[in-house]
Design a protein around this motif. Structure first.
Motif, short mmCIF file in Angstrom:
data_model
loop_
_atom_site.label_atom_id
_atom_site.label_comp_id
_atom_site.label_asym_id
_atom_site.label_seq_id
_atom_site.Cartn_x
_atom_site.Cartn_y
_atom_site.Cartn_z
N GLY A 19 15.16 -15.56 3.70
CA GLY A 19 15.35 -16.08 4.76
C GLY A 19 16.21 -16.95 6.35
N LYS A 20 17.06 -16.12 6.57
CA LYS A 20 18.15 -16.33 7.53
C LYS A 20 17.61 -15.73 8.34
N PHE A 21 17.91 -16.74 9.74
CA PHE A 21 18.08 -15.47 10.78
C PHE A 21 19.53 -16.11 11.19
N THR A 22 20.42 -15.24 11.11
CA THR A 22 21.45 -14.64 12.23
C THR A 22 22.04 -14.14 13.78
N LEU A 23 22.22 -14.49 14.00
CA LEU A 23 22.46 -14.84 15.93
C LEU A 23 23.93 -13.88 16.11
N LEU A 24 24.01 -12.67 16.56
CA LEU A 24 25.29 -12.13 16.84
C LEU A 24 24.75 -12.11 18.70
N ARG A 25 25.41 -13.19 18.70
CA ARG A 25 26.84 -12.81 20.55
C ARG A 25 28.08 -13.06 21.16
N SER A 202 18.88 -21.24 15.20
CA SER A 202 20.00 -19.97 14.37
C SER A 202 20.36 -21.14 13.21
N ASP A 203 20.49 -19.69 12.11
CA ASP A 203 21.28 -19.91 10.51
C ASP A 203 22.72 -20.58 10.96
N LEU A 204 23.10 -18.95 11.28
CA LEU A 204 24.38 -18.91 11.46
C LEU A 204 24.49 -18.09 13.18
N ILE A 205 25.42 -18.45 13.54
CA ILE A 205 25.53 -17.73 14.95
C ILE A 205 26.91 -17.06 15.55
N LEU A 206 27.36 -15.71 14.71
CA LEU A 206 28.85 -14.45 15.13
C LEU A 206 28.57 -15.00 16.52
N TRP A 207 29.89 -15.43 17.40
CA TRP A 207 29.81 -15.41 18.59
C TRP A 207 30.96 -14.23 18.68
#
Length: 264
Positions: A19-25, A202-207
């Motif tokens: 159930g997680k939304f992860t954004l890679l930026r 987002s639940d998690l952002i990796l920037w």
């Protein structure tokens, strides 16, 4: 690469989050190494993966995956991986390839018949609804900014992600990982609108960011890991961790700022 980044994220292949939304930026650097990481991670974990690949060909992803010990061709044959090759879908539409009955082109909006991304969402929904014996479903998109470049409206892109979150994260208890390009100094207001909206949900952002000092052979960039605890609990503060990284042929090394080989 897998073990080191998983340790930073607190992730384990045998029990991936649900159930997680992860954004890679990425900003002023190429964040595709993160896409390859998550693709390999979820396939190793035994998840059913729908990969909407808008940027590169299947052979490109397969070559990189093999370096990480994963065979995408085998995963496709076994039904674990559903791969949408965006480049081929665009060519089919532009050069009049006939659609199969009952199988509309997922990038149908390019033909101008419909401005929304309903066909793309239907492709994702059908691909992940029948997971069979595989673990939780996963949607992976590389990269979302391409949809804007192809003429999709920001509202249509955000609606697509919203419906995918409802379907994949809420109903199917799966996960979504999306890559977007970003440049805060850019005049591309539509792209920045999409990026900022996705960050908010987002639940998690990796920037991944390029170095302000320019090129360095021992440090290729820095990555900011933002765990959005405030998204689930309003009283919580987000947790932000910053590391530098170096991309190698089969691995990515992460280290605290100031601890690279160039400094030590």
């Amino acid at each position: 690469m897998l073990a080191e980044l998983n340790e930073l994220l607190g992730a384990a292949p045998e029990r991936p989050d649900a159930g997680k939304f992860t954004l890679l930026r990425d900003t002023q650097t190429d964040g595709s190494f993160l896409v390859h990481h998550f693709l390999s991670f979820y396939l190793r974990a035994g998840c059913k993966v729908c990969f909407v690949a808008l940027l590169q060909s299947f052979s490109h992803y397969n070559i990189v995956a093999q370096k990480l010990g994963v065979n995408l061709a085998a995963a496709k044959e076994q039904g674990q991986l559903v791969f949408l090759e965006g480049l081929q879908s665009c060519l089919d539409l532009l050069f009049g390839e006939e659609e199969q009955p009952g199988q509309p082109n997922p990038l149908q909006f390019l033909s101008g018949s419909s401005p929304d991304l309903r066909a793309l969402f239907d492709f994702v929904r059908v691909s992940l609804s029948a997971a069979g014996s595989w673990k939780g479903p996963v949607l992976l998109v590389d990269d979302l900014s391409v949809l804007l470049s192809l003429g999709a409206a920001p509202v249509a892109v955000l609606d697509f992600i919203h419906y995918c979150r409802v379907c994949v994260c809420c109903q199917l208890k799966g996960n979504i990982v999306v890559l977007v390009h970003s440049n805060e100094d850019s005049e591309d207001e539509e792209n920045e609108l999409v990026v900022n909206s996705l960050c908010h949900h987002s639940d998690l952002i990796l920037w991944a960011e390029g170095l302000a000092t320019g090129f360095c052979k021992d440090v290729h960039g820095q990555i900011k890991i933002i765990k959005r605890l405030s998204l689930r609990r309003a009283a919580e503060q987000d947790v932000v961790q910053i590391y530098q990284y170096k991309i190698q042929d089969r691995n990515v090394s992460f280290f605290a700022r100031g601890l690279s080989a160039a400094v030590l």
